[in-house]
Design a protein around this motif. Structure first.
Motif, PDB file in Angstrom:
ATOM      1  N   PHE A 425       0.821  -1.210   0.000  1.00 51.32           N
ATOM      2  CA  PHE A 425       0.000   0.000   0.000  1.00 51.32           C
ATOM      3  C   PHE A 425       0.855   1.260   0.000  1.00 51.32           C
ATOM      4  O   PHE A 425       0.531   2.253  -0.647  1.00 51.32           O
ATOM      5  CB  PHE A 425      -0.907  -0.031   1.241  1.00 51.32           C
ATOM      6  CG  PHE A 425      -2.040   0.918   1.165  1.00 51.32           C
ATOM      7  CD1 PHE A 425      -3.216   0.579   0.488  1.00 51.32           C
ATOM      8  CD2 PHE A 425      -1.955   2.178   1.748  1.00 51.32           C
ATOM      9  CE1 PHE A 425      -4.253   1.455   0.416  1.00 51.32           C
ATOM     10  CE2 PHE A 425      -3.003   3.062   1.674  1.00 51.32           C
ATOM     11  CZ  PHE A 425      -4.163   2.696   1.007  1.00 51.32           C
ATOM     12  N   LEU A 432      -2.381   4.843  -4.457  1.00 50.75           N
ATOM     13  CA  LEU A 432      -2.668   6.222  -4.109  1.00 50.75           C
ATOM     14  C   LEU A 432      -1.429   6.821  -3.446  1.00 50.75           C
ATOM     15  O   LEU A 432      -0.873   6.248  -2.523  1.00 50.75           O
ATOM     16  CB  LEU A 432      -3.831   6.210  -3.113  1.00 50.75           C
ATOM     17  CG  LEU A 432      -4.559   7.502  -2.857  1.00 50.75           C
ATOM     18  CD1 LEU A 432      -5.299   7.945  -4.114  1.00 50.75           C
ATOM     19  CD2 LEU A 432      -5.510   7.294  -1.715  1.00 50.75           C
ATOM     20  N   ILE A 434       0.040   8.633  -1.006  1.00 54.10           N
ATOM     21  CA  ILE A 434      -0.405   9.347   0.193  1.00 54.10           C
ATOM     22  C   ILE A 434       0.676  10.255   0.744  1.00 54.10           C
ATOM     23  O   ILE A 434       0.436  11.079   1.602  1.00 54.10           O
ATOM     24  CB  ILE A 434      -0.865   8.363   1.286  1.00 54.10           C
ATOM     25  CG1 ILE A 434       0.140   7.253   1.473  1.00 54.10           C
ATOM     26  CG2 ILE A 434      -2.230   7.822   0.957  1.00 54.10           C
ATOM     27  CD1 ILE A 434      -0.265   6.287   2.559  1.00 54.10           C
ATOM     28  N   LYS A 437       0.002  13.922  -0.393  1.00 53.19           N
ATOM     29  CA  LYS A 437      -1.279  14.559  -0.115  1.00 53.19           C
ATOM     30  C   LYS A 437      -1.221  15.353   1.167  1.00 53.19           C
ATOM     31  O   LYS A 437      -0.617  14.921   2.117  1.00 53.19           O
ATOM     32  CB  LYS A 437      -2.359  13.491  -0.025  1.00 53.19           C
ATOM     33  CG  LYS A 437      -2.989  13.263  -1.383  1.00 53.19           C
ATOM     34  CD  LYS A 437      -4.375  12.684  -1.237  1.00 53.19           C
ATOM     35  CE  LYS A 437      -5.102  12.815  -2.573  1.00 53.19           C
ATOM     36  NZ  LYS A 437      -6.406  12.155  -2.519  1.00 53.19           N
TER      37      LYS A 437
ATOM     38  N   LEU B  78     -10.934   5.459   2.164  1.00 54.28           N
ATOM     39  CA  LEU B  78     -10.147   5.814   0.991  1.00 54.28           C
ATOM     40  C   LEU B  78     -10.979   5.900  -0.283  1.00 54.28           C
ATOM     41  O   LEU B  78     -10.476   6.283  -1.325  1.00 54.28           O
ATOM     42  CB  LEU B  78      -9.035   4.776   0.778  1.00 54.28           C
ATOM     43  CG  LEU B  78      -7.966   4.733   1.861  1.00 54.28           C
ATOM     44  CD1 LEU B  78      -6.938   3.674   1.525  1.00 54.28           C
ATOM     45  CD2 LEU B  78      -7.307   6.081   2.034  1.00 54.28           C
ATOM     46  N   PRO B  94      -5.689  10.326   3.723  1.00 55.52           N
ATOM     47  CA  PRO B  94      -5.387   8.895   3.596  1.00 55.52           C
ATOM     48  C   PRO B  94      -4.241   8.450   4.489  1.00 55.52           C
ATOM     49  O   PRO B  94      -4.266   7.332   5.005  1.00 55.52           O
ATOM     50  CB  PRO B  94      -5.016   8.738   2.122  1.00 55.52           C
ATOM     51  CG  PRO B  94      -5.626   9.911   1.449  1.00 55.52           C
ATOM     52  CD  PRO B  94      -5.626  11.021   2.440  1.00 55.52           C
ATOM     53  N   SER B  95      -3.243   9.280   4.714  1.00 53.96           N
ATOM     54  CA  SER B  95      -2.126   8.825   5.532  1.00 53.96           C
ATOM     55  C   SER B  95      -2.578   8.601   6.985  1.00 53.96           C
ATOM     56  O   SER B  95      -2.167   7.639   7.636  1.00 53.96           O
ATOM     57  CB  SER B  95      -0.973   9.826   5.470  1.00 53.96           C
ATOM     58  OG  SER B  95      -1.394  11.061   5.975  1.00 53.96           O
ATOM     59  N   PHE B  98      -4.495   5.304   7.031  1.00 54.02           N
ATOM     60  CA  PHE B  98      -3.609   4.152   6.998  1.00 54.02           C
ATOM     61  C   PHE B  98      -2.932   3.922   8.346  1.00 54.02           C
ATOM     62  O   PHE B  98      -2.841   2.800   8.838  1.00 54.02           O
ATOM     63  CB  PHE B  98      -2.549   4.351   5.895  1.00 54.02           C
ATOM     64  CG  PHE B  98      -1.583   3.221   5.815  1.00 54.02           C
ATOM     65  CD1 PHE B  98      -1.968   2.020   5.232  1.00 54.02           C
ATOM     66  CD2 PHE B  98      -0.299   3.330   6.349  1.00 54.02           C
ATOM     67  CE1 PHE B  98      -1.081   0.966   5.171  1.00 54.02           C
ATOM     68  CE2 PHE B  98       0.579   2.275   6.301  1.00 54.02           C
ATOM     69  CZ  PHE B  98       0.190   1.087   5.703  1.00 54.02           C
TER      70      PHE B  98
END
Lengths: 437, 117
Positions: A425, A432, A434, A437, B78, B94-95, B98
């Motif tokens: 991931f 994606l 991440i 972002k 997500l 998103p981080s 996760f």
């Protein structure tokens, strides 16, 4: 310390002195001195063995069963007083005898023709019924022709053909006939503690002699009991006889078995044989060293344990405890119900050691080891010892069970799956992004 | 008629799925399939063999269920379709999602390893 040693030495002396391992004081109560004279052979053998006889008649006033502080002065009662018992014997009524037995004392009672009512009441409270005072056991087939004239020729000198087969009560080493002249009795049905010792042949019956039989005799055939014994749960013994003549001097001849029989059953009643005790209880987990003091009082469920106990029998001839050899003693492991019942095997005949091993059931709680041994003629063994059984400790459970390997694999595959997925991931192509972002 | 329509519908579903679902969600879905498959195998196994090391079964089975639930949570956070202004998750980046997923898995597996015996 010195007092303690002295007391111990004194105790040892007492223990060595006594014949019966209880103390040897016997109260002999007779109707009259003549009755004592006619049984002098029996009493002299007792005195030779070391018993201390105190002979009293019911007319004597200076005797008492108990001392001032309520303790019994005697450990055995020998009652030859069917005519005066309960009538002239103040301080020795039926209730006193029952209390005495309750306290563990041994009682020998000889009834005879012309007994009075309290005697039959006493017999009834032990579980047997005496026939009428003027009746006799009669047998027109099995009677002693030599002795019948001695007793009046009424076929009342009957031969006792039935003798108890309990080898501890009586061992018939001579095989001579036993002549009985006296009252018959019947044992009440469903009595566990009392048992017949001597009974008549199938043609014997109990009735008034020289009388035409008009109604059914109360006992007849092999139910005509002449002597009965009671082995109580506390170890006390009672011997009941319907005749004083059976042990009288006149019948103690070399041609008859009466002498041997009387001395055997009297010595049994006074506790010279068949008194059992258990010693040296030891139990431990299999694999642990066996010492006398290794009795743990806490076991875990499913422990494999070994159990040992010494069972001894008092030997009145050698004045010491000897190993008891039996093959039917059972050990029970009880928590309200017996969870385990095992027959003990004798592993050491010189000590009378009994052994068994078993696995403790998978059930926690407070258990007891228990031996309950009731055999005819032997004093009962009723002993128990409490142990507690705990569950597995948290680190005693089994690990890495074969059956559970799929679960281990699944759990670890989840663990590594999460790690690999996380890696993919974060760093995988086309994921994606991440980070930006 | 119904049979053909079901085949049609599933075909359409697959096509639609291939075209419209983003790649990273497809990876999550593959992982979810794997987790569900492991759980199913264990369930069949316990029916066949019996529940004897029950704690081990619970640990193994619940680790699958736990990972599945946590990963579905991650997927929901997500999913771009959920990022509408009306949705309160739109502000979760998103981080953070996760990291939370990773932390929850850590806690879950500590419990699982302790319980497995």
């Amino acid at each position: 310390m010195r007092w303690l040693t002295l007391t111990l030495v004194l105790l040892c002396c007492i223990a060595v002195d006594s014949i019966s391992f209880i103390d040897p004081k016997v109260l002999v109560l007779v109707d009259d001195k003549q009755l004592y004279q006619s049984h002098s052979f029996l009493f002299s053998t007792l005195e030779e063995k070391g018993y201390q006889l105190t002979v009293k008649t019911a007319q004597d006033l200076n005797w008492s069963l108990t001392s001032e502080d309520g303790e019994y002065r005697f450990s055995h009662l020998f009652l030859l007083c069917p005519k005066t018992f309960g009538i002239m014997t103040t301080g020795l009524e039926r209730a006193d005898i029952l209390d005495f037995v309750e306290a563990g004392g041994n009682v020998i009672f000889f009834a005879n023709t012309g007994y009075e009512e309290p005697t039959s009441k006493l017999f009834e409270s032990f579980g047997c019924e005496l026939d009428e005072p003027q009746s006799l056991v009669l047998d027109h087939i099995y009677y002693s022709s030599d002795w019948d004239s001695h007793f009046g020729g009424k076929h009342s000198a009957v031969l006792a053909t039935g003798i108890t087969n309990s080898s501890v009560v009586y061992v018939d080493s001579e095989n001579k006939p036993i002549v009985y002249h006296g009252i018959g009795m019947g044992i009440f049905p469903k009595r566990e503690l009392i048992f017949p010792i001597l009974w008549g042949s199938s043609s014997s019956y109990s009735y008034f002699p020289n009388t035409r039989i008009t109604d059914l005799p109360i006992v007849s055939g092999e139910e005509t009991v002449m002597m009965a014994a009671l082995q109580s749960r506390n170890g006390a013994r009672v011997l009941l006889s319907g005749s004083t003549d059976i042990c009288a001097n006149s019948l103690q001849t070399t041609f008859l078995g009466n002498k041997h029989f009387c001395s055997q059953i009297v010595s049994w009643t006074l506790g010279e044989r068949g008194m059992l005790r258990t010693q040296n209880w030891r139990h431990h987990k299999v694999g642990q060293l066996l010492t006398n003091h290794s009795s743990y009082h806490m076991y875990r469920v499913e422990d494999e344990i070994e159990f040992l106990v010494d069972i001894e029998e008092w030997n009145g001839i050698e004045h010491r405890w000897k190993p008891f050899l039996g093959n039917d003693v059972q050990l029970e492991f009880i928590m309200l119900d017996p969870y385990i019942r095992k027959t003990l095997t004798c592993v050491d005949t010189t000590k009378g050691s009994y052994y068994t091993r078993f696995r403790i059931p998978d059930r926690i709680g407070v258990y007891k080891f228990s031996i309950e041994y009731y055999r005819r003629g032997y004093s009962p063994i009723q002993v128990s010892q409490v142990v507690s059984v705990r569950p597995f400790r948290h680190d005693e459970y089994e690990r890495f069970i074969l059956q559970a390997y799929p679960y281990y694999a699944a759990a670890f595959s989840m663990l590594f799956g999460v790690i690999i997925f996380g890696f993919v991931f974060l760093h995988g192509k086309g994921m994606l992004s991440i980070k930006h972002k | 008629m119904i049979g053909t329509s079901i085949v049609e519908a599933s075909k359409q579903l697959l096509v639609h799925y291939k075209n419209s679902v983003p790649y990273h969600l497809k990876v999550i879905d593959a992982f979810l399939l794997y987790v569900a498959f492991t759980a199913a195998i264990q369930f069949v196994y316990v029916l066949l063999v019996g529940t004897f090391p029950f704690n081990a079964f619970l640990a193994g089975f619940f680790s699958c269920i736990g990972v599945f639930v946590l990963t579905v949570g991650l997927r929901m956070q997500l999913n771009p379709q959920n990022q509408s202004p009306a949705n309160r998750w739109q502000r979760i980046n998103p981080s953070r999602a996760f990291t939370e997923w990773l932390f929850c898995n850590l806690v879950l597996h500590i419990a699982v390893i302790n319980f497995i015996g």
